[in-house]
Each structure stands twice: as structure tokens, then as C-alpha cells.
Design a protein around this motif. Sequence first.
Motif, PDB file in Angstrom:
ATOM      1  N   VAL A  31       0.595  -1.406  -0.290  1.00 26.18           N
ATOM      2  CA  VAL A  31      -0.020   0.011   0.117  1.00 26.18           C
ATOM      3  C   VAL A  31       0.758   1.169   0.236  1.00 26.18           C
ATOM      4  O   VAL A  31       1.788   1.101   0.874  1.00 26.18           O
ATOM      5  CB  VAL A  31      -0.392  -0.243   1.265  1.00 26.18           C
ATOM      6  CG1 VAL A  31      -1.889   0.854   1.032  1.00 26.18           C
ATOM      7  CG2 VAL A  31      -1.885  -1.149   1.695  1.00 26.18           C
ATOM      8  N   GLY A  32       0.385   2.032  -0.929  1.00 26.15           N
ATOM      9  CA  GLY A  32       0.955   3.299  -0.826  1.00 26.15           C
ATOM     10  C   GLY A  32       0.244   4.431  -1.554  1.00 26.15           C
ATOM     11  O   GLY A  32      -0.408   4.196  -1.539  1.00 26.15           O
ATOM     12  N   TYR A  33       0.657   5.833  -1.840  1.00 24.29           N
ATOM     13  CA  TYR A  33       0.456   7.087  -2.363  1.00 24.29           C
ATOM     14  C   TYR A  33       0.884   7.674  -2.849  1.00 24.29           C
ATOM     15  O   TYR A  33       2.267   7.617  -2.929  1.00 24.29           O
ATOM     16  CB  TYR A  33       0.760   8.446  -0.919  1.00 24.29           C
ATOM     17  CG  TYR A  33      -0.357   9.166  -1.083  1.00 24.29           C
ATOM     18  CD1 TYR A  33      -1.112   9.463  -1.470  1.00 24.29           C
ATOM     19  CD2 TYR A  33       0.793  10.310  -1.693  1.00 24.29           C
ATOM     20  CE1 TYR A  33      -1.655  10.301  -1.810  1.00 24.29           C
ATOM     21  CE2 TYR A  33      -0.183  11.290  -1.561  1.00 24.29           C
ATOM     22  CZ  TYR A  33      -0.701  12.011  -1.874  1.00 24.29           C
ATOM     23  OH  TYR A  33      -1.105  13.303  -2.509  1.00 24.29           O
ATOM     24  N   GLU A  34       0.312   7.830  -3.843  1.00 26.79           N
ATOM     25  CA  GLU A  34       1.081   8.682  -5.208  1.00 26.79           C
ATOM     26  C   GLU A  34       0.537   9.560  -5.411  1.00 26.79           C
ATOM     27  O   GLU A  34      -0.744   9.637  -6.065  1.00 26.79           O
ATOM     28  CB  GLU A  34       0.657   7.416  -6.276  1.00 26.79           C
ATOM     29  CG  GLU A  34       1.198   6.359  -6.866  1.00 26.79           C
ATOM     30  CD  GLU A  34       1.067   6.160  -8.234  1.00 26.79           C
ATOM     31  OE1 GLU A  34       0.362   6.522  -9.061  1.00 26.79           O
ATOM     32  OE2 GLU A  34       1.117   4.903  -8.153  1.00 26.79           O
ATOM     33  N   GLY A  35       1.606  10.659  -4.954  1.00 28.92           N
ATOM     34  CA  GLY A  35       0.960  12.021  -4.806  1.00 28.92           C
ATOM     35  C   GLY A  35       0.745  12.491  -6.539  1.00 28.92           C
ATOM     36  O   GLY A  35       1.239  11.632  -7.485  1.00 28.92           O
ATOM     37  N   LYS A  36       0.482  13.989  -6.580  1.00 30.77           N
ATOM     38  CA  LYS A  36       0.680  14.764  -8.236  1.00 30.77           C
ATOM     39  C   LYS A  36       1.745  14.499  -8.330  1.00 30.77           C
ATOM     40  O   LYS A  36       3.069  14.856  -8.050  1.00 30.77           O
ATOM     41  CB  LYS A  36       0.272  16.215  -7.299  1.00 30.77           C
ATOM     42  CG  LYS A  36      -0.316  16.725  -8.868  1.00 30.77           C
ATOM     43  CD  LYS A  36      -0.809  18.381  -8.429  1.00 30.77           C
ATOM     44  CE  LYS A  36      -0.641  19.394  -9.547  1.00 30.77           C
ATOM     45  NZ  LYS A  36      -1.744  20.149  -9.134  1.00 30.77           N
ATOM     46  N   ALA A  37       1.821  14.034  -9.706  1.00 29.50           N
ATOM     47  CA  ALA A  37       2.792  13.716 -10.755  1.00 29.50           C
ATOM     48  C   ALA A  37       2.942  15.488 -10.398  1.00 29.50           C
ATOM     49  O   ALA A  37       3.123  16.618 -11.146  1.00 29.50           O
ATOM     50  CB  ALA A  37       2.727  13.447 -12.624  1.00 29.50           C
ATOM     51  N   PRO A  38       4.840  15.760 -10.538  1.00 31.25           N
ATOM     52  CA  PRO A  38       5.403  16.885 -10.983  1.00 31.25           C
ATOM     53  C   PRO A  38       5.000  16.793 -12.393  1.00 31.25           C
ATOM     54  O   PRO A  38       4.778  16.419 -13.234  1.00 31.25           O
ATOM     55  CB  PRO A  38       6.476  16.518 -10.414  1.00 31.25           C
ATOM     56  CG  PRO A  38       6.508  15.339 -10.707  1.00 31.25           C
ATOM     57  CD  PRO A  38       5.464  14.504 -10.449  1.00 31.25           C
ATOM     58  N   GLU A  39       4.887  18.433 -12.474  1.00 28.40           N
ATOM     59  CA  GLU A  39       4.483  18.699 -13.913  1.00 28.40           C
ATOM     60  C   GLU A  39       6.056  19.078 -14.731  1.00 28.40           C
ATOM     61  O   GLU A  39       6.924  18.911 -14.368  1.00 28.40           O
ATOM     62  CB  GLU A  39       3.954  20.764 -13.794  1.00 28.40           C
ATOM     63  CG  GLU A  39       3.679  21.258 -14.908  1.00 28.40           C
ATOM     64  CD  GLU A  39       3.584  22.788 -14.794  1.00 28.40           C
ATOM     65  OE1 GLU A  39       3.342  23.435 -15.759  1.00 28.40           O
ATOM     66  OE2 GLU A  39       3.004  23.286 -13.758  1.00 28.40           O
ATOM     67  N   ASN A  40       5.802  18.257 -15.995  1.00 23.73           N
ATOM     68  CA  ASN A  40       6.951  18.539 -16.936  1.00 23.73           C
ATOM     69  C   ASN A  40       6.976  19.643 -17.322  1.00 23.73           C
ATOM     70  O   ASN A  40       5.856  20.593 -18.217  1.00 23.73           O
ATOM     71  CB  ASN A  40       6.560  17.489 -18.376  1.00 23.73           C
ATOM     72  CG  ASN A  40       7.474  17.096 -18.670  1.00 23.73           C
ATOM     73  OD1 ASN A  40       8.654  17.411 -19.215  1.00 23.73           O
ATOM     74  ND2 ASN A  40       7.509  16.673 -19.900  1.00 23.73           N
ATOM     75  N   LYS A  41       8.190  20.283 -17.106  1.00 17.87           N
ATOM     76  CA  LYS A  41       8.135  21.439 -17.696  1.00 17.87           C
ATOM     77  C   LYS A  41       9.109  21.352 -19.028  1.00 17.87           C
ATOM     78  O   LYS A  41      10.087  22.661 -18.780  1.00 17.87           O
ATOM     79  CB  LYS A  41       9.327  22.377 -16.484  1.00 17.87           C
ATOM     80  CG  LYS A  41       7.990  22.644 -15.692  1.00 17.87           C
ATOM     81  CD  LYS A  41       8.583  23.460 -14.585  1.00 17.87           C
ATOM     82  CE  LYS A  41       7.805  24.063 -13.595  1.00 17.87           C
ATOM     83  NZ  LYS A  41       7.914  25.486 -12.162  1.00 17.87           N
ATOM     84  N   GLY A  42       9.782  20.475 -18.945  1.00 19.21           N
ATOM     85  CA  GLY A  42      10.121  20.289 -20.745  1.00 19.21           C
ATOM     86  C   GLY A  42      11.887  20.352 -20.417  1.00 19.21           C
ATOM     87  O   GLY A  42      12.614  21.017 -21.127  1.00 19.21           O
ATOM     88  N   GLY A  43      12.603  20.058 -19.989  1.00 15.99           N
ATOM     89  CA  GLY A  43      13.940  20.367 -19.533  1.00 15.99           C
ATOM     90  C   GLY A  43      13.513  21.495 -19.087  1.00 15.99           C
ATOM     91  O   GLY A  43      15.527  21.288 -18.041  1.00 15.99           O
ATOM     92  N   GLU A  44      13.235  22.638 -18.706  1.00 13.72           N
ATOM     93  CA  GLU A  44      14.094  23.210 -17.156  1.00 13.72           C
ATOM     94  C   GLU A  44      13.975  22.565 -16.028  1.00 13.72           C
ATOM     95  O   GLU A  44      13.655  21.531 -15.027  1.00 13.72           O
ATOM     96  CB  GLU A  44      12.566  24.235 -17.567  1.00 13.72           C
ATOM     97  CG  GLU A  44      12.449  25.862 -16.736  1.00 13.72           C
ATOM     98  CD  GLU A  44      11.324  26.133 -16.367  1.00 13.72           C
ATOM     99  OE1 GLU A  44      11.422  27.009 -15.364  1.00 13.72           O
ATOM    100  OE2 GLU A  44      10.860  26.849 -17.974  1.00 13.72           O
ATOM    101  N   THR A  45      15.108  23.329 -14.921  1.00 10.50           N
ATOM    102  CA  THR A  45      15.755  22.573 -13.968  1.00 10.50           C
ATOM    103  C   THR A  45      14.848  23.784 -12.984  1.00 10.50           C
ATOM    104  O   THR A  45      14.263  24.435 -13.438  1.00 10.50           O
ATOM    105  CB  THR A  45      17.012  23.334 -13.346  1.00 10.50           C
ATOM    106  OG1 THR A  45      17.494  22.922 -14.709  1.00 10.50           O
ATOM    107  CG2 THR A  45      18.038  23.383 -12.026  1.00 10.50           C
TER     108      THR A  45
END
Length: 189
Positions: A31-45
Motif C-alpha cells: 500500500v502506498g500513496y501516489e501524489g500529484k505527478a510533478p509538472e513536466n517543464k520540458g527539461g527546465e530545471t
Amino acid sequence: MANKSKEAERQNKALQSILEGKPVEKDYVQVGYEGKAPENKGGETRKSEHSDIMASVRMPWFCPKCDKAMKKTLDDKFWRMMGHCFDCQVEYENKLRVKGEFDEWAEKKMLENQKSQLKDLEQSITDFEKTGGKKEWYNNVGVNTPMLEADKWEMGKEKFEETIQEARDFIREKREIVEKAEQQLTGAQ
């Protein structure tokens, strides 16, 4: 295999299934928690809100003035105090000596340090004054049955006020000496 834990048995069973070419069966529930996926910023740091603060505190690899590698212990000290490496500080002080301005610069530095120390003393007296001359410590006593023991310290009202007044008079006297020295220094310019 020598391990007798449930995890070792599960791993051995999975390895046996892999060797026999059978699919591995999971006989446990995870059992685990999958939080909101980080937004893909296209290689931006991505930057943390603390990264700029940490960058300003961390010593750079190279001196901002002379671009030499800062790897000495003295480089770290002088970067924190002056914003450049030890070699740049030596060069700066040497230029002041050649111009004949070093003694004045050193005197100003000492006066600034004395002012800072007097300010720290004033703050510590203010903090002490807030205690009212009373303090309570808690000590852990007992070996087999630990207990807290309150240790109370009290100075006495007259002694407390006398000590505070002596300290304030001392600071006032030293501050006057520093201000006179500063006036003489600025008057000499």
C-alpha cells in the motif's frame, strides 16, 4: 539458502519461478500513496524556494574578484567576512599599506568590532533583565529510575538591580570611549 525471514522466502520463491520460466506471483499487498505527478517543464530545471538562499551562503569554488580556486581554510573564512579569497585580502591590505591608509582602515575595523561587541553585551543584559534575577534548571537524576530535579537560582532584587546598573554603566563608559576614538579618527580625515 540460509535466510529464514519471510522476505528471504519470498525472494527465493520469486527466483525459483524466474529460473523455471514461470511468471512471478506477488503474495503480498503493498500500500502506498501516489501524489500529484510533478509538472513536466520540458527539461527546465526546477528550483526549490531555498536554493537561492543556499547559493548565497555557500562558498563558491572560485573567487569572485580574481577567479582563483578557493580551496584553503583561510579562503573560506575571508569569503564569509569580506566576500573574496585570502589572497585578494592580502593584496588589498598591501595596497592600503603602500598608500599609507592601512592604519586608518585597521582602526576603523577595530572600532566597528568594538561597537558590535557592545551591542551584543547590551542585548545579553536585556535578556538577563527579562529573567528578573531568577533561573530554573532541570537536571536528570537517578540511574535505575530517572527523574527530573528542579534546581532554582535566585539573585535577590537589590543585587539584581545593582548588577544590571553596573553592566549598563560599563557599556555606557565603553561606548563613550569608542565614540571619542571614532570622532578623533573621522576628525583626522
